[in-house]
Design a protein around this motif. Structure first.
Motif, mmCIF file in Angstrom:
data_model
loop_
_atom_site.group_PDB
_atom_site.id
_atom_site.type_symbol
_atom_site.label_atom_id
_atom_site.label_comp_id
_atom_site.label_asym_id
_atom_site.label_seq_id
_atom_site.Cartn_x
_atom_site.Cartn_y
_atom_site.Cartn_z
ATOM 1 N N VAL A 293 0.877 -1.193 -0.102
ATOM 2 C CA VAL A 293 0.074 -0.256 0.102
ATOM 3 C C VAL A 293 0.863 1.165 -0.047
ATOM 4 O O VAL A 293 1.661 1.397 1.069
ATOM 5 N N ARG A 294 0.816 2.222 -0.841
ATOM 6 C CA ARG A 294 1.507 3.082 -1.101
ATOM 7 C C ARG A 294 0.923 4.396 -0.664
ATOM 8 O O ARG A 294 -0.355 4.654 -0.743
ATOM 9 N N GLN A 295 1.865 5.111 0.331
ATOM 10 C CA GLN A 295 1.310 6.297 1.057
ATOM 11 C C GLN A 295 2.140 7.543 0.488
ATOM 12 O O GLN A 295 3.221 7.463 0.471
ATOM 13 N N PRO A 296 1.325 8.608 0.401
ATOM 14 C CA PRO A 296 1.831 9.855 -0.038
ATOM 15 C C PRO A 296 2.801 10.609 1.014
ATOM 16 O O PRO A 296 2.083 11.745 1.301
ATOM 17 N N THR A 297 3.996 10.243 1.463
ATOM 18 C CA THR A 297 4.632 10.820 2.560
ATOM 19 C C THR A 297 5.063 12.203 2.144
ATOM 20 O O THR A 297 5.220 13.057 3.064
ATOM 21 N N VAL A 298 5.518 12.445 1.013
ATOM 22 C CA VAL A 298 6.124 13.636 0.513
ATOM 23 C C VAL A 298 4.825 14.681 0.557
ATOM 24 O O VAL A 298 5.064 15.685 1.178
ATOM 25 N N MET A 318 -7.114 13.825 5.872
ATOM 26 C CA MET A 318 -6.660 12.628 5.593
ATOM 27 C C MET A 318 -6.476 12.215 4.019
ATOM 28 O O MET A 318 -7.055 12.529 3.530
ATOM 29 N N LEU A 319 -5.260 11.774 3.928
ATOM 30 C CA LEU A 319 -4.799 11.465 2.431
ATOM 31 C C LEU A 319 -4.950 10.243 2.046
ATOM 32 O O LEU A 319 -4.799 9.169 2.919
ATOM 33 N N PRO A 320 -5.184 10.111 0.588
ATOM 34 C CA PRO A 320 -5.744 8.709 0.364
ATOM 35 C C PRO A 320 -4.320 7.789 0.200
ATOM 36 O O PRO A 320 -3.393 8.387 0.016
ATOM 37 N N THR A 321 -4.735 6.515 0.350
ATOM 38 C CA THR A 321 -3.576 5.671 0.117
ATOM 39 C C THR A 321 -3.835 4.592 -1.333
ATOM 40 O O THR A 321 -5.019 4.726 -1.699
ATOM 41 N N GLU A 322 -2.783 4.063 -1.691
ATOM 42 C CA GLU A 322 -2.882 3.309 -2.898
ATOM 43 C C GLU A 322 -2.608 2.142 -2.962
ATOM 44 O O GLU A 322 -1.268 1.854 -2.628
ATOM 45 N N LEU A 323 -3.105 0.935 -3.543
ATOM 46 C CA LEU A 323 -2.723 -0.304 -3.468
ATOM 47 C C LEU A 323 -2.049 -0.599 -4.631
ATOM 48 O O LEU A 323 -2.443 -0.396 -5.832
ATOM 49 N N VAL A 324 -0.565 -1.038 -4.517
ATOM 50 C CA VAL A 324 0.260 -1.320 -5.702
ATOM 51 C C VAL A 324 0.378 -2.951 -5.832
ATOM 52 O O VAL A 324 0.977 -3.589 -4.855
#
Length: 337
Positions: A293-298, A318-324
């Protein structure tokens, strides 16, 4: 006497938000020229004069922002890539705003008191708290002393403090549903520490999906390190040898779980599918490559900095996350049509 014009009235006259009006009044270049012109015209028409407190962040004070890590230095600068993304994002915003960034750690004796003294004595204009612990007292201490403060991570108790967090629970739910869609039936998890908001939310997301599917949770807890992933995976196999998938609450623990599975004679993904969380660079180079799961840390760092610079409305974001999806979760052969 006539009421003194407020920034809210300026914003209403210009047809923009208060945050946008604040950017223009404080000299930000991150506003379109036509909007800047509208705000300046409203300022002139209303006779608005910014008070010193409103302008101090940009014109009267230290032109510095503190990025504080209430975490061990080993986590911040070595084995947890989340912090690297936050530092990068905060640094980019601070540089664009022509401010200075001050990095501070509280791990040493008296660290909290040192940060409190430094911030309240006017050496910085605001503080970003980059802590994975939702119970950290430092944000509340600084806020009560009148220091602008923004937190990374949602507090574990209700709070009015502004923060930016990732959708950890939603990311975990997508990961577990993905495993179900690939034909996996006995899905375990290696959860993160339950004194950290990411560990709590990712475990809750896992449990929510299994509960909705009338399945039993199979849980071992690690501490977000590779070594704990190895020992937790061995524990799961001992507790339930029939598991055919595992959701791991971060990629570092997943990197420890993979060799434990190999040593037990379990093939990935043929026998056991594995999903991690964070999408660290190493996730693409494991054998097999790791679904995660990718999270937008930057982006998280940038939003934190914009809030403390008052270039963006202070809020709870709350920022969205993305399944890779990669090879570690290939479907079982029996489920392939």
């Amino acid at each position: 006497m006539r009421a003194r014009p407020t920034l809210e009235k300026v914003a209403a006259r210009a047809g923009v938000s208060r945050a946008t009006a604040s950017r223009v009044v404080n000299g930000s270049t991150r506003v379109a020229p036509q909007i800047r012109e509208a705000v300046n015209r409203a300022v002139e028409e209303l006779g608005y004069v910014p008070n010193q407190a409103a302008r101090s962040l940009v014109t009267q004070r230290a032109d510095s922002i503190a990025l504080v890590f209430p975490e061990p230095a080993t986590r911040v600068f070595s084995d947890d890539p989340t912090f690297a993304g936050i530092i990068r994002g905060v640094s980019m915003e601070i540089e664009e705003a022509d401010k200075q960034l001050v990095l501070m750690l509280t791990g040493m004796t008296g660290g909290y008191q040192r940060v409190e003294r430094y911030a309240t004595n006017g050496h910085v204009d605001g503080v970003v708290i980059a802590s994975m612990h939702g119970t950290d007292p430092l944000p509340g201490i600084l806020a009560r002393r009148g220091v602008p403060v923004v937190c990374s991570g949602r507090p574990t108790v209700p709070s009015s403090l502004p923060y930016v967090d990732m959708d950890n629970a939603g990311g975990a739910e997508r990961a577990v549903r993905h495993l179900m869609e690939r034909g996996r039936r006995r899905i375990a998890t290696i959860a993160g520490p339950q004194d950290m908001i990411a560990g709590i939310d990712r475990l809750n997301g896992y449990r929510a999906v299994l509960r909705d599917s009338d399945r039993r949770s199979i849980v071992a807890v690690g501490d977000f390190t590779r070594e704990s992933g190895t020992s937790a995976m061995r524990q799961l196999l001992a507790d339930d040898p029939e598991i055919d998938a595992v959701f791991v609450a971060n990629d570092m623990m997943a990197l420890g779980a993979l060799p434990a599975l190999r040593q037990a004679g379990r093939r990935v993904p043929d026998d056991v599918a594995v999903v991690g969380f964070d999408d660290i660079p190493a996730a693409s180079y494991t054998e097999p490559p790791l679904t995660t799961v990718r999270q937008p840390t930057v982006e998280m760092g940038r939003r934190l900095a914009r809030m403390v610079l008052d270039l963006e409305e202070k809020a709870q974001v709350m920022l969205p996350t993305e399944l890779v999806v990669r090879e570690s979760t290939a479907a079982k052969a029996s489920t392939v049509s």
